[in-house]
Motif scaffolding. Structure first.
Motif, PDB file in Angstrom:
ATOM      1  N   ALA A  29       0.825  -1.181  -0.164  1.00  0.00           N
ATOM      2  CA  ALA A  29       0.148   0.093  -0.021  1.00  0.00           C
ATOM      3  C   ALA A  29       0.939   1.162  -0.076  1.00  0.00           C
ATOM      4  N   LYS A  30       0.602   2.121  -0.987  1.00  0.00           N
ATOM      5  CA  LYS A  30       1.359   3.335  -0.981  1.00  0.00           C
ATOM      6  C   LYS A  30       0.839   4.627  -1.428  1.00  0.00           C
ATOM      7  N   VAL A  31       0.945   5.706  -0.336  1.00  0.00           N
ATOM      8  CA  VAL A  31       0.693   6.900  -0.745  1.00  0.00           C
ATOM      9  C   VAL A  31       1.801   7.804  -1.040  1.00  0.00           C
ATOM     10  N   GLY A  32       2.799   7.743  -0.645  1.00  0.00           N
ATOM     11  CA  GLY A  32       3.843   8.569  -0.695  1.00  0.00           C
ATOM     12  C   GLY A  32       5.279   7.891  -0.295  1.00  0.00           C
ATOM     13  N   GLY A  33       6.218   8.633   0.137  1.00  0.00           N
ATOM     14  CA  GLY A  33       7.623   8.216   0.383  1.00  0.00           C
ATOM     15  C   GLY A  33       7.743   7.393   1.613  1.00  0.00           C
ATOM     16  N   LEU A  34       6.763   7.290   2.505  1.00  0.00           N
ATOM     17  CA  LEU A  34       6.673   6.559   3.732  1.00  0.00           C
ATOM     18  C   LEU A  34       6.473   5.181   3.245  1.00  0.00           C
ATOM     19  N   ALA A  35       5.710   4.732   2.274  1.00  0.00           N
ATOM     20  CA  ALA A  35       5.550   3.234   1.766  1.00  0.00           C
ATOM     21  C   ALA A  35       7.104   2.733   1.251  1.00  0.00           C
ATOM     22  N   ASP A  36       7.754   3.678   0.232  1.00  0.00           N
ATOM     23  CA  ASP A  36       9.155   3.292  -0.086  1.00  0.00           C
ATOM     24  C   ASP A  36      10.043   2.869   0.770  1.00  0.00           C
ATOM     25  N   VAL A  37       9.960   3.724   1.923  1.00  0.00           N
ATOM     26  CA  VAL A  37      11.154   3.636   2.697  1.00  0.00           C
ATOM     27  C   VAL A  37      10.706   2.294   3.856  1.00  0.00           C
ATOM     28  N   GLY A  79       3.846  14.451  -7.968  1.00  0.00           N
ATOM     29  CA  GLY A  79       3.697  14.424  -6.238  1.00  0.00           C
ATOM     30  C   GLY A  79       2.506  14.865  -5.753  1.00  0.00           C
ATOM     31  N   ARG A  80       2.218  14.880  -4.676  1.00  0.00           N
ATOM     32  CA  ARG A  80       0.780  15.247  -3.954  1.00  0.00           C
ATOM     33  C   ARG A  80       0.701  16.841  -4.275  1.00  0.00           C
ATOM     34  N   LEU A  81      -0.636  17.106  -4.528  1.00  0.00           N
ATOM     35  CA  LEU A  81      -0.777  18.541  -5.138  1.00  0.00           C
ATOM     36  C   LEU A  81      -1.176  19.213  -3.735  1.00  0.00           C
ATOM     37  N   GLU A 131       2.285  21.999   1.026  1.00  0.00           N
ATOM     38  CA  GLU A 131       3.485  21.333   1.459  1.00  0.00           C
ATOM     39  C   GLU A 131       4.713  21.348   0.074  1.00  0.00           C
ATOM     40  N   LYS A 132       3.974  20.997  -0.793  1.00  0.00           N
ATOM     41  CA  LYS A 132       4.853  20.630  -2.042  1.00  0.00           C
ATOM     42  C   LYS A 132       4.968  21.979  -2.929  1.00  0.00           C
ATOM     43  N   ALA A 133       4.239  23.086  -2.472  1.00  0.00           N
ATOM     44  CA  ALA A 133       4.219  24.290  -3.031  1.00  0.00           C
ATOM     45  C   ALA A 133       3.756  24.222  -4.528  1.00  0.00           C
ATOM     46  N   ILE A 159      -3.932  13.986 -13.860  1.00  0.00           N
ATOM     47  CA  ILE A 159      -4.257  14.055 -12.474  1.00  0.00           C
ATOM     48  C   ILE A 159      -4.594  12.670 -11.867  1.00  0.00           C
ATOM     49  N   GLY A 160      -3.719  12.009 -11.087  1.00  0.00           N
ATOM     50  CA  GLY A 160      -3.893  10.810 -10.341  1.00  0.00           C
ATOM     51  C   GLY A 160      -2.967  10.293 -10.048  1.00  0.00           C
ATOM     52  N   TYR A 161      -3.015   9.133  -9.619  1.00  0.00           N
ATOM     53  CA  TYR A 161      -1.760   8.296  -9.289  1.00  0.00           C
ATOM     54  C   TYR A 161      -1.290   7.242 -10.283  1.00  0.00           C
ATOM     55  N   ASN A 162       0.018   7.311 -10.791  1.00  0.00           N
ATOM     56  CA  ASN A 162       0.450   6.337 -11.997  1.00  0.00           C
ATOM     57  C   ASN A 162       1.759   6.157 -11.742  1.00  0.00           C
ATOM     58  N   GLU A 163       2.186   4.694 -11.200  1.00  0.00           N
ATOM     59  CA  GLU A 163       3.498   4.509 -11.002  1.00  0.00           C
ATOM     60  C   GLU A 163       4.255   4.343 -12.329  1.00  0.00           C
ATOM     61  N   MET A 198       8.138   9.323 -16.749  1.00  0.00           N
ATOM     62  CA  MET A 198       8.548  10.792 -16.586  1.00  0.00           C
ATOM     63  C   MET A 198      10.168  11.008 -16.299  1.00  0.00           C
ATOM     64  N   TYR A 199      10.518  10.264 -14.985  1.00  0.00           N
ATOM     65  CA  TYR A 199      11.720  10.378 -14.486  1.00  0.00           C
ATOM     66  C   TYR A 199      12.806  10.054 -15.782  1.00  0.00           C
ATOM     67  N   ALA A 200      12.532   9.111 -16.521  1.00  0.00           N
ATOM     68  CA  ALA A 200      13.397   8.644 -17.599  1.00  0.00           C
ATOM     69  C   ALA A 200      13.466   9.846 -18.660  1.00  0.00           C
ATOM     70  N   GLY A 242      12.326  13.854   0.825  1.00  0.00           N
ATOM     71  CA  GLY A 242      12.326  13.852  -0.777  1.00  0.00           C
ATOM     72  C   GLY A 242      12.948  12.780  -1.383  1.00  0.00           C
ATOM     73  N   LEU A 243      12.282  11.839  -2.105  1.00  0.00           N
ATOM     74  CA  LEU A 243      12.798  10.676  -3.026  1.00  0.00           C
ATOM     75  C   LEU A 243      12.810  11.138  -4.555  1.00  0.00           C
ATOM     76  N   ASN A 244      11.898  11.942  -4.800  1.00  0.00           N
ATOM     77  CA  ASN A 244      11.840  12.127  -6.394  1.00  0.00           C
ATOM     78  C   ASN A 244      13.123  12.775  -6.982  1.00  0.00           C
ATOM     79  N   GLN A 245      13.696  13.635  -6.124  1.00  0.00           N
ATOM     80  CA  GLN A 245      14.963  14.136  -6.570  1.00  0.00           C
ATOM     81  C   GLN A 245      16.165  13.151  -6.863  1.00  0.00           C
ATOM     82  N   MET A 246      16.038  12.148  -5.887  1.00  0.00           N
ATOM     83  CA  MET A 246      16.997  10.996  -5.826  1.00  0.00           C
ATOM     84  C   MET A 246      16.675  10.123  -7.081  1.00  0.00           C
ATOM     85  N   TYR A 247      15.256   9.665  -7.162  1.00  0.00           N
ATOM     86  CA  TYR A 247      14.862   8.763  -8.298  1.00  0.00           C
ATOM     87  C   TYR A 247      15.296   9.510  -9.748  1.00  0.00           C
ATOM     88  N   ALA A 248      15.085  10.753  -9.603  1.00  0.00           N
ATOM     89  CA  ALA A 248      15.512  11.698 -11.076  1.00  0.00           C
ATOM     90  C   ALA A 248      16.762  11.499 -11.375  1.00  0.00           C
TER      91      ALA A 248
HETATM   92  P1  ADP Z   1       5.842  12.334  -0.259  1.00  0.00           P
HETATM   93  O1  ADP Z   1       6.169  11.462   0.669  1.00  0.00           O
HETATM   94  O2  ADP Z   1       5.846  13.930   0.849  1.00  0.00           O
HETATM   95  O3  ADP Z   1       4.695  12.311  -0.871  1.00  0.00           O
HETATM   96  P2  ADP Z   1       8.305  11.729  -1.349  1.00  0.00           P
HETATM   97  O4  ADP Z   1       9.223  12.634  -2.256  1.00  0.00           O
HETATM   98  O5  ADP Z   1       9.188  11.384  -0.173  1.00  0.00           O
HETATM   99  O6  ADP Z   1       7.122  12.557  -1.066  1.00  0.00           O
HETATM  100  O7  ADP Z   1       7.826  10.573  -1.953  1.00  0.00           O
HETATM  101  C1  ADP Z   1       6.961  10.513  -3.055  1.00  0.00           C
HETATM  102  C2  ADP Z   1       6.702   9.169  -3.662  1.00  0.00           C
HETATM  103  O8  ADP Z   1       5.347   9.095  -4.325  1.00  0.00           O
HETATM  104  C3  ADP Z   1       7.557   9.167  -5.127  1.00  0.00           C
HETATM  105  O9  ADP Z   1       8.001   7.630  -5.267  1.00  0.00           O
HETATM  106  C4  ADP Z   1       6.685   9.656  -6.131  1.00  0.00           C
HETATM  107  O10 ADP Z   1       7.178   8.927  -7.514  1.00  0.00           O
HETATM  108  C5  ADP Z   1       5.501   9.009  -5.723  1.00  0.00           C
HETATM  109  N1  ADP Z   1       4.322   9.672  -6.221  1.00  0.00           N
HETATM  110  C6  ADP Z   1       3.789  10.802  -5.826  1.00  0.00           C
HETATM  111  N2  ADP Z   1       2.557  11.049  -6.332  1.00  0.00           N
HETATM  112  C7  ADP Z   1       2.720  10.352  -7.463  1.00  0.00           C
HETATM  113  C8  ADP Z   1       1.381  10.045  -8.452  1.00  0.00           C
HETATM  114  N3  ADP Z   1       0.526  10.823  -8.792  1.00  0.00           N
HETATM  115  N4  ADP Z   1       1.661   9.226  -9.246  1.00  0.00           N
HETATM  116  C9  ADP Z   1       2.991   8.245  -9.295  1.00  0.00           C
HETATM  117  N5  ADP Z   1       3.848   8.402  -8.213  1.00  0.00           N
HETATM  118  C10 ADP Z   1       3.588   9.477  -7.249  1.00  0.00           C
END
Ligand code: ADP
Length: 470
Positions: free
Chosen positions: A14-22, A295-297, A300-302, A352-356, A362-364, A379-385
């Protein structure tokens, strides 16, 4: 050591944001270091749950206020993630599709925490450390120490990792009876500003507290959504450990989501092919620098500054660049960003939406990623990028400050700016456009960022040192 992580999210369950990745990655690295690691999450009704086999590990019951609940702990049968994954089911509370945003989240996560502590109290042995993450699990140290039924757990060391201090799980004192009978002399360990504040309670009761980057730790003593004084007071047990990334998932050479795999050796050509596909899909011009946001709109993310900054940049720089946005969050902002698709055809698009999968593409395929965050714990996005040769354009805050060096500095590879303002963002976009046309510098910058090691290797060891210190 036997380490037990308790969290609301864990990728890929289950993933919403970076917490799940960690929480989905750190345990695997700890297991590889020779420790025995368990992760416990609520049994969210996600695809992962239905796609995997589970065995029942334990059944029990507990009271929460006037209600009696039965809970079931199940374990993933084949150890797919490289550590033991357990899910807690509570009929009527945790049997939902989404992780958060329900009206009864307070009841859901309080019940989840009671079930976990109750289960632990039934073990024949004790784990070496209980590691809780964010406010959804931050009442656990209090429960282990001050709830009469669970006092045999009081001597187990606990660690609280704060991934985001903005959200604290506030609940009124009228809900204090949700907690299993507790020592009322200890009410101060639940209270902050006349409410029960689970995050504050975790900071007070955990043996050690960590945040996900050293700079964020420093910032929390001056900006912590009301907890500044507490962080100042508890400074001695707090430390910052930078998150790592899963370099097996985020790897341009092996990523199965992207069209063309590439490495440092052929990054320019590889990115070009991925960019071509992305630009075709979203009606953008491949010959212009492509700036993305993922990211999340939320404020916090401005993300609220994006519409103005994008409009400004396109206007003042004569449409010299393209933008692509992927995200979800504030409904008004979602509408605004989606409406811009019609306004800037050929220069801008959004999904608009979540799309892994799209996130990987997009990173690529992008040239730059925008992260103007007002608050960014790590922040994980900058490291992925960076793994995909995409230049991070970031505000100097929290983990962004710890992971991105401006390309104007020795060894630098990113673009940094100081304030979360439209002006600073547009100015940085301008710098990005100039960099894009300086092919030699861009190639050097890409090489440098792809060589940076942001893997979990060193950070996983730092957590082990932290456990050993308690
Ligand atoms: P936060 O946990 O504050 O949302 P992080 O940068 O720590 O921010 O982690 C965000 C993670 O969620 C990254 O893996 C990012 O790619 C992913 N993510 C956020 N929003 C989306 C989205 N709309 N679609 C796909 N991946 C997303």
């Amino acid at each position: 050591m036997e380490i037990i992580h308790i969290s609301a999210e864990c990728y890929p369950m289950a993933k919403v944001g970076g917490l799940a990745d960690v929480v989905g990655t750190l345990p695997r690295y700890q297991q590889e270091l020779g420790h025995y690691v368990k992760v416990v999450v609520p049994m969210h009704r996600t695809k992962f749950l239905y796609d995997h086999e589970w065995v029942v590990d334990h059944k029990g019951s507990f009271g929460m206020g006037p209600f009696q609940y039965e809970y079931t702990i199940i374990k993933e049968k084949h150890n797919t993630l490289g550590f033991d994954l357990y899910c807690v089911d509570i009929f009527g509370l945790l049997d939902r599709e989404k992780v958060y945003t329900y009206e009864d989240d307070t009841e859901r996560f309080t019940a989840f925490q009671i079930a976990v502590v109750d289960w632990l109290s039934n073990w024949q042995h004790r784990p070496d450390v209980v590691h809780v993450h964010d406010h959804h699990t931050a009442l656990i140290p209090f429960m282990m120490q001050h709830c009469f039924a669970y006092r045999q757990l009081a001597s187990i060391p606990t660690v609280l990792t704060i991934h985001n201090a903005q959200y604290q799980g506030w609940m009124g004192w009228d809900k204090s009876h949700y907690l299993p009978a507790w020592d009322s002399w200890q009410w101060g360990k639940l209270d902050w500003n006349d409410t029960i504040n689970p995050l504050a309670s975790g900071i007070k009761c955990a043996s050690k507290v960590s945040t996900v980057s050293p700079s964020y730790m420093e910032e929390l003593t001056s900006t912590a959504n009301g907890l500044e004084k507490l962080f100042e007071y508890e400074r001695g047990k707090c430390s910052g450990i930078l998150n790592g990334i899963d370099t097996t998932v985020w790897n341009a050479l092996t990523d199965t989501y992207i069209l063309d795999n590439f490495s440092e050796a052929d990054v320019d050509a590889g990115k070009q092919l991925n960019k071509k596909k992305l630009c075709q899909d979203f009606g953008l011009d491949i010959n212009k620098p492509l700036f993305i946001f993922i990211g999340r709109l939320v404020a916090e993310k401005a993300a609220d500054l994006l519409p103005l900054a994008i409009g400004d940049a396109l206007y003042h720089m004569n449409n010299k660049m393209n933008f692509l946005i992927l995200g979800s969050g504030d409904p008004d902002l979602e509408k605004q960003l989606a409406a811009m698709n019609q306004h800037y055809v050929g220069y801008y698009n959004s999904q608009i939406g979540y799309n892994e999968k799209l996130a990987h593409q997009m990173y690529a395929g992008a040239d730059f990623i925008l992260m103007p965050s007002r608050v960014e714990p790590c922040g994980l996005n900058q490291m992925y990028a960076m793994r995909y040769g995409t230049v991070p354009v970031v505000r100097s805050t929290g983990g962004l400050k710890d992971t991105v060096i401006d390309f104007g500095e020795p060894g630098g590879f990113g673009i940094r700016f100081n304030s979360a303002s439209v002006w600073d963002i547009t100015y940085s976009i301008h710098r990005g456009v100039d960099l894009y046309h300086d092919k030699e510098t861009l190639a050097a910058v890409r090489q440098r960022m792809m060589q940076v090691d942001n893997s979990w290797q060193s950070s996983a060891g730092k957590y082990i040192n932290l456990y050993q210190s308690i």
